[in-house]
Design a protein around this motif. Structure first.
Motif, mmCIF file in Angstrom:
data_model
loop_
_atom_site.group_PDB
_atom_site.id
_atom_site.type_symbol
_atom_site.label_atom_id
_atom_site.label_comp_id
_atom_site.label_asym_id
_atom_site.label_seq_id
_atom_site.Cartn_x
_atom_site.Cartn_y
_atom_site.Cartn_z
ATOM 1 N N VAL A 44 0.894 -1.250 -0.083
ATOM 2 C CA VAL A 44 -0.038 -0.131 -0.030
ATOM 3 C C VAL A 44 0.785 1.291 0.015
ATOM 4 N N ARG A 45 1.942 1.385 0.778
ATOM 5 C CA ARG A 45 2.951 2.546 0.821
ATOM 6 C C ARG A 45 3.819 2.559 -0.501
ATOM 7 N N GLY A 46 3.863 1.376 -1.088
ATOM 8 C CA GLY A 46 4.733 1.383 -2.391
ATOM 9 C C GLY A 46 3.976 1.624 -3.571
ATOM 10 N N GLY A 47 2.751 1.760 -3.702
ATOM 11 C CA GLY A 47 1.895 1.911 -4.715
ATOM 12 C C GLY A 47 1.595 0.878 -5.709
ATOM 13 N N ASP A 48 1.729 -0.428 -5.136
ATOM 14 C CA ASP A 48 1.391 -1.475 -5.858
ATOM 15 C C ASP A 48 -0.020 -1.814 -5.482
ATOM 16 N N ALA A 49 -0.678 -1.106 -4.401
ATOM 17 C CA ALA A 49 -1.946 -1.454 -3.840
ATOM 18 C C ALA A 49 -2.564 -0.343 -3.115
ATOM 19 N N TYR A 50 -3.884 -0.260 -3.538
ATOM 20 C CA TYR A 50 -4.682 0.762 -2.527
ATOM 21 C C TYR A 50 -5.137 -0.070 -1.375
ATOM 22 N N LYS A 51 -5.641 0.747 -0.263
ATOM 23 C CA LYS A 51 -5.990 0.153 0.926
ATOM 24 C C LYS A 51 -7.246 -0.970 0.853
ATOM 25 N N GLY A 52 -8.082 -0.399 0.093
ATOM 26 C CA GLY A 52 -9.380 -0.971 -0.006
ATOM 27 C C GLY A 52 -10.170 -1.103 1.274
ATOM 28 N N GLY A 53 -11.179 -1.925 1.414
ATOM 29 C CA GLY A 53 -12.170 -1.987 2.510
ATOM 30 C C GLY A 53 -13.145 -1.160 2.362
ATOM 31 N N ASN A 54 -13.853 -0.763 3.284
ATOM 32 C CA ASN A 54 -15.290 -0.064 3.306
ATOM 33 C C ASN A 54 -14.862 1.598 3.283
ATOM 34 N N GLY A 55 -14.257 2.078 2.566
ATOM 35 C CA GLY A 55 -13.973 3.672 2.545
ATOM 36 C C GLY A 55 -12.536 3.906 3.356
#
Length: 573
Positions: A74-85
């Motif tokens: 998530v910090r590396g730009g490969d992923a968004y946090k996701g979840g419910n907002g």
């Protein structure tokens, strides 16, 4: 809640006190507890060693440290946090955007605490191991090697997360812990302490262990190589890379060669095998966390650190975190020769089903990312749909797959409301060992020797399409992946190829941010990422990486307070 009337309670206490004139009744052995001395038998010391291993997988969804996905991906730009907002486990949102991160985030404090529990268990086991007679415990030296390997791992995690942490080993009395500052050692000295644990492990561990899951000599050589590779990129106080230590790079090459020479490891023929339960402890697994279920415990020893990361369809149910970024998906595009598009991959998006047929892509895309209309986890009849997403308006339409298993997999377990499995989580894959060697060779100016190593990784990827089929038997996407040519293979080009290859090979496995920090390119890479991503993800409008601060998490304010100000905060916080 029940309450006793004061008059009745007072009378009962009075009767108890007046009837007990001899204090000897207080001198009884506690039931169900062991004294410190009782733990010093060989049998109980073995249990203390197992407790140190147990901490490898003792994380929780809100402060995971198995896959390190919130901090590495998530910090590396490969992923968004996701979840419910953005408010759902908001600490991960703070990590992702950087601008909102604070010194008082409770999840960061819990992360520090949980990893130090692992350190504490190691130190307790080592203190007892150091004292026991080898004649009484023939496994003494091996177990010391195992526990120092584990302690090296825990301190490595702390080091890459926080940079400056207090180093406490088994020789420090508990009443002296409060006298050791997190800046007592320099950055380089702390790396050397970690390396020393792995050096001891190399010297004392056997080539092969009789029980699966225990660290062996090759695992210690590999982890020592990783530690020296990180240490080789010398950082100043502001985290900028000031030089690269050639001697350490040469040792990385030697160590990775020793791992290869053991003959125990290789690449799986199919990349997919790394992410299937059937591949646990296979030829590519150098060291992995061993999870279990149906093991006599109430909920099993399953992978809780990734328990938020399953889709929201009826077969699973929760919780939709850890969504691959559009930038990552675009990075898998290839050109007419099947090579990555280093500078232009993000000029347009892969988004519609037709895009994955009209563009050529690296097969590792469909091993890593769940894409609408594509089979999920290699089952052609189990097709990923947008209805499986929790908040696509905020976080897009992709999900992570490597950490997950099918609902029919024997390792799958629901721990309501979360999902989990007993599938292993690899700490070191042999592919990592190969690419550490390639990286060291490139930085040593021996890039021609790195070329066949990188091509070996790509050749395996090219051969990994057997499971990537739709219900009609055709390829899920339009795959094209080629090998690099020696023509134009300069040091700079080789460096760019190596760094891109690491992203493609290890995407969503928790390494990306730490790679960027090690190379000294985090600020430029991530701010370029934010400049484009904020046009697609409104919640990233204010996201910004501050160079000289955001390379590391802040020292939790609770820890600074507990130390009575002895611990010093990281720069910029």
């Amino acid at each position: 809640m029940k309450f006793l009337k004061p008059t009745i309670l007072s009378l009962a206490l009075l009767a108890f006190v007046s009837g007990c004139n001899d204090k000897d009744f207080l001198d009884v052995q506690p039931i169900g507890a062991l004294s410190d001395e009782q733990l010093n038998t060989p049998a109980n010391i073995e249990k203390q060693v197992i407790a140190a291993y147990s901490s490898l997988g003792n994380d929780v969804y809100r402060a995971p440290y198995t896959s390190m996905w919130p901090y590495g991906n998530v910090r590396g730009g490969d992923a968004y946090k996701g979840g419910n907002g953005t408010a759902d486990v908001d600490a991960f949102h703070f990590y992702e955007t950087f601008t909102f991160n604070r010194v008082d985030v409770g999840n960061t404090d819990e992360l520090w605490f949980l990893i130090y529990i692992g350190v504490s268990r190691c130190n307790d086991a080592l203190r007892r191991l150091d004292a026991v007679d080898a004649a009484a415990m023939p496994t003494k030296a091996v177990r010391q090697g195992e526990v120092r390997f584990l302690r090296g791992h825990y301190y490595f995690l702390l080091k890459e997360l926080f940079k400056r942490v207090p180093y406490i080993d088994q020789t420090v009395p508990a009443d002296q812990y409060g006298t050791i500052s997190n800046v007592a050692l320099t950055n380089d000295e702390l790396w050397t302490k970690i390396a020393d644990d792995f050096r001891f492990a190399v010297a004392n561990l056997p080539d092969t262990q009789p029980e699966i899951g225990r660290a062996n000599k090759s695992a210690a050589q590999a982890y020592l190589a990783k530690t020296l590779l990180y240490q080789a990129y010398v950082q100043g106080d502001n985290h900028a890379v000031t030089s690269i230590d050639q001697a350490k790079l040469n040792e990385v090459v030697t160590l990775t060669n020793q791992v290869a020479a053991s003959g125990k490891y290789g690449l799986h023929a199919d990349y997919a095998t790394n992410f299937l339960t059937a591949g646990d402890n296979g030829t590519e697994s150098v060291f992995a966390i061993q999870f279990s279920r149906n093991d006599g415990t109430p909920k099993g020893r399953t992978d809780r650190g990734n328990s938020l990361n399953y889709p929201m369809n009826p077969d699973y149910g929760c919780c939709g975190f850890h969504q691959p970024s559009q930038n990552l998906v675009n990075a898998y595009k290839t050109d007419a020769q099947g090579l990555p598009l280093f500078t232009t991959f993000n000029n347009s998006d892969l988004s519609t089903p037709a895009d994955f047929q009209n563009n050529t892509v690296d097969p590792r895309l469909d091993h890593t990312v769940a894409i609408p209309s594509h089979p999920y986890k290699y089952l052609p009849t189990f097709v990923f749909e947008t209805s499986w997403l929790r908040d696509p308006n905020t976080y897009g339409v992709y999900m992570s797959m490597k950490e997950n298993v099918l609902p029919s997999d024997p390792s799958f377990q629901k721990t309501p409301p979360f999902m989990s499995s007993s599938k292993n989580w690899a700490i070191i894959r042999y592919a990592d060992v190969l690419l550490w060697k390639a990286e060291a060779l490139i930085e040593l100016g021996r890039q021609s020797e790195a070329l066949p190593i990188i091509n070996q990784i790509r050749q395996r990827a090219a051969a990994s399409t057997t499971r990537l089929k739709n219900a009609g038997g055709g390829n899920t996407s339009n795959y094209r992946i080629g090998q690099y040519s020696s023509a134009g293979w300069s040091q700079q080009y080789a460096r760019e190829a190596l760094r891109f290859e690491r992203r493609l090979e290890f995407a969503m496995e928790g390494f990306r941010f730490f790679d960027l920090t090690r190379w000294g390119v985090a600020a430029g890479t991530l701010n370029t990422y934010f400049d484009r991503e904020k046009t697609k993800r409104l919640y990233l409008q204010t996201a910004r990486f501050t160079q000289g601060r955001d390379e590391y998490l802040p020292i939790p304010i609770n820890q600074i307070n507990f130390s009575k100000g002895l611990y010093k905060q990281n720069p910029g916080w």
